[in-house]
Design a protein around this motif. Structure first.
Motif, mmCIF file in Angstrom:
data_model
loop_
_atom_site.group_PDB
_atom_site.id
_atom_site.type_symbol
_atom_site.label_atom_id
_atom_site.label_comp_id
_atom_site.label_asym_id
_atom_site.label_seq_id
_atom_site.Cartn_x
_atom_site.Cartn_y
_atom_site.Cartn_z
ATOM 1 N N GLU A 47 0.806 -1.220 0.000
ATOM 2 C CA GLU A 47 0.000 0.000 0.000
ATOM 3 C C GLU A 47 0.841 1.273 0.000
ATOM 4 O OE1 GLU A 47 -3.207 0.556 -0.335
ATOM 5 O OE2 GLU A 47 -3.546 -1.573 -0.656
ATOM 6 N N HIS A 48 2.009 1.228 0.629
ATOM 7 C CA HIS A 48 2.850 2.423 0.735
ATOM 8 C C HIS A 48 4.316 2.044 0.539
ATOM 9 C CE1 HIS A 48 -0.592 4.632 2.326
ATOM 10 N NE2 HIS A 48 -0.786 3.646 3.193
ATOM 11 N N PRO A 49 5.051 2.825 -0.305
ATOM 12 C CA PRO A 49 4.516 3.836 -1.227
ATOM 13 C C PRO A 49 3.922 3.152 -2.452
ATOM 14 C CG PRO A 49 6.872 3.681 -1.482
ATOM 15 C CD PRO A 49 6.516 2.738 -0.363
#
Length: 286
Positions: A47-49
């Motif tokens: 999900e991140h980044p």
């Protein structure tokens, strides 16, 4: 197209993308092209980044128009922090794009820094031992359109991307294929889906191949072909079967795009394996 034009357009597209990405995402190590129904692989990206950029925003980038192809680049990390870029939606010659346009995204991915590309698609089995939903790892291909002159390297050579006459006797890297076999043994959860190695035949479409064409491709040595299921039906059946029975036989060998998408979706679910698509110990190195 002149080589300078191809290279400059790809440079412009790559610069556009890098200017809109987090520094951690600017140099993907691996590029993955998601075929029909396989866009679900995007769910395995951390999900991140993470950043999505639609094809329509990228300079000179062709647009995907086929159902099951979202038409966007997804940048992020897979597994043990491997930086990747996913083409969620392929481009097809049969959509009306030129061969040069269809291959343009691969040139852009190269300029972004990707050294390894994983190509996926929903293909039809020609080998009699293959079943719907099986995975085929390619070890060679038959490029019928290229043999007939529709080749992406036709015309002035873009020297920035490679030599005039690239050898293809080892186009499918042996070390990567070994990596796939090892990963399959370690992470697959499927009890019925099998992994094969085989030869891929490319035909232009968009019509599915006839039964005679499938037999011809099989005789040429192909194990899979774009989007076509295994045909069946023998002449003696025409003499001894009822109309209803013949209809069932014909339907069993008939291509259906909805079935293609569903088979791809189910395969993607097995391939996602939460966040471990590239487990430690199987990291793809430079």
């Amino acid at each position: 197209m002149a080589s300078a034009t191809v290279f400059s357009k790809a440079q412009e597209a790559a610069s556009f993308l890098q200017g809109r990405l987090d520094p951690k995402l600017q140099k993907p190590k691996v590029a993955i092209v998601c075929g029909s129904g396989l866009g679900g692989l995007a769910d395995a990206v951390h999900e991140h980044p993470r950043r999505e950029i639609h094809y329509s925003l990228i300079p000179h980038f062709p647009q995907s128009t086929v159902q099951g192809h979202a038409g966007k680049l997804l940048f992020g990390f897979l597994g043990a922090q491997t930086p990747v870029v996913l083409m969620v939606g392929r481009l097809h010659y049969f959509e009306g794009h030129s061969i040069e346009d269809v291959t343009f995204p691969v040139r852009v991915l190269k300029l972004l820094g990707a050294e390894t590309i994983i190509l996926t698609n929903a293909a039809g089995g020609l080998h009699p031992e293959y079943a719907v939903g099986d995975i085929t790892l390619l070890n060679d291909h038959i490029f019928l359109a290229g043999l007939a002159g529709q080749h992406p390297l036709r015309g002035p050579n873009a020297d920035e991307f490679g030599v005039r006459f690239p050898p293809l006797s080892d186009a499918y890297d042996l070390s990567l294929r070994r990596c796939v076999h090892t990963a399959w043994q370690q992470i697959t959860k499927s009890k019925t889906r099998r992994l094969h190695e085989g030869v891929y035949a490319y035909v232009s479409g968009p019509s599915y191949e006839t039964r005679a064409e499938c037999r011809m491709l099989r005789q040429l040595g192909a194990d899979v072909v774009v989007l076509t299921p295994v045909p069946r039906g023998d002449d003696h059946l025409l003499q001894s079967s009822t109309t209803s029975h013949l209809a069932d036989i014909l339907n069993e060998g008939k291509a259906n795009h909805e079935e293609v998408l569903e088979a791809g979706r189910l395969a993607a679910e097995d391939m996602q394996v939460s966040q471990t698509a590239f487990p430690r110990g199987l990291e793809i190195n430079d």
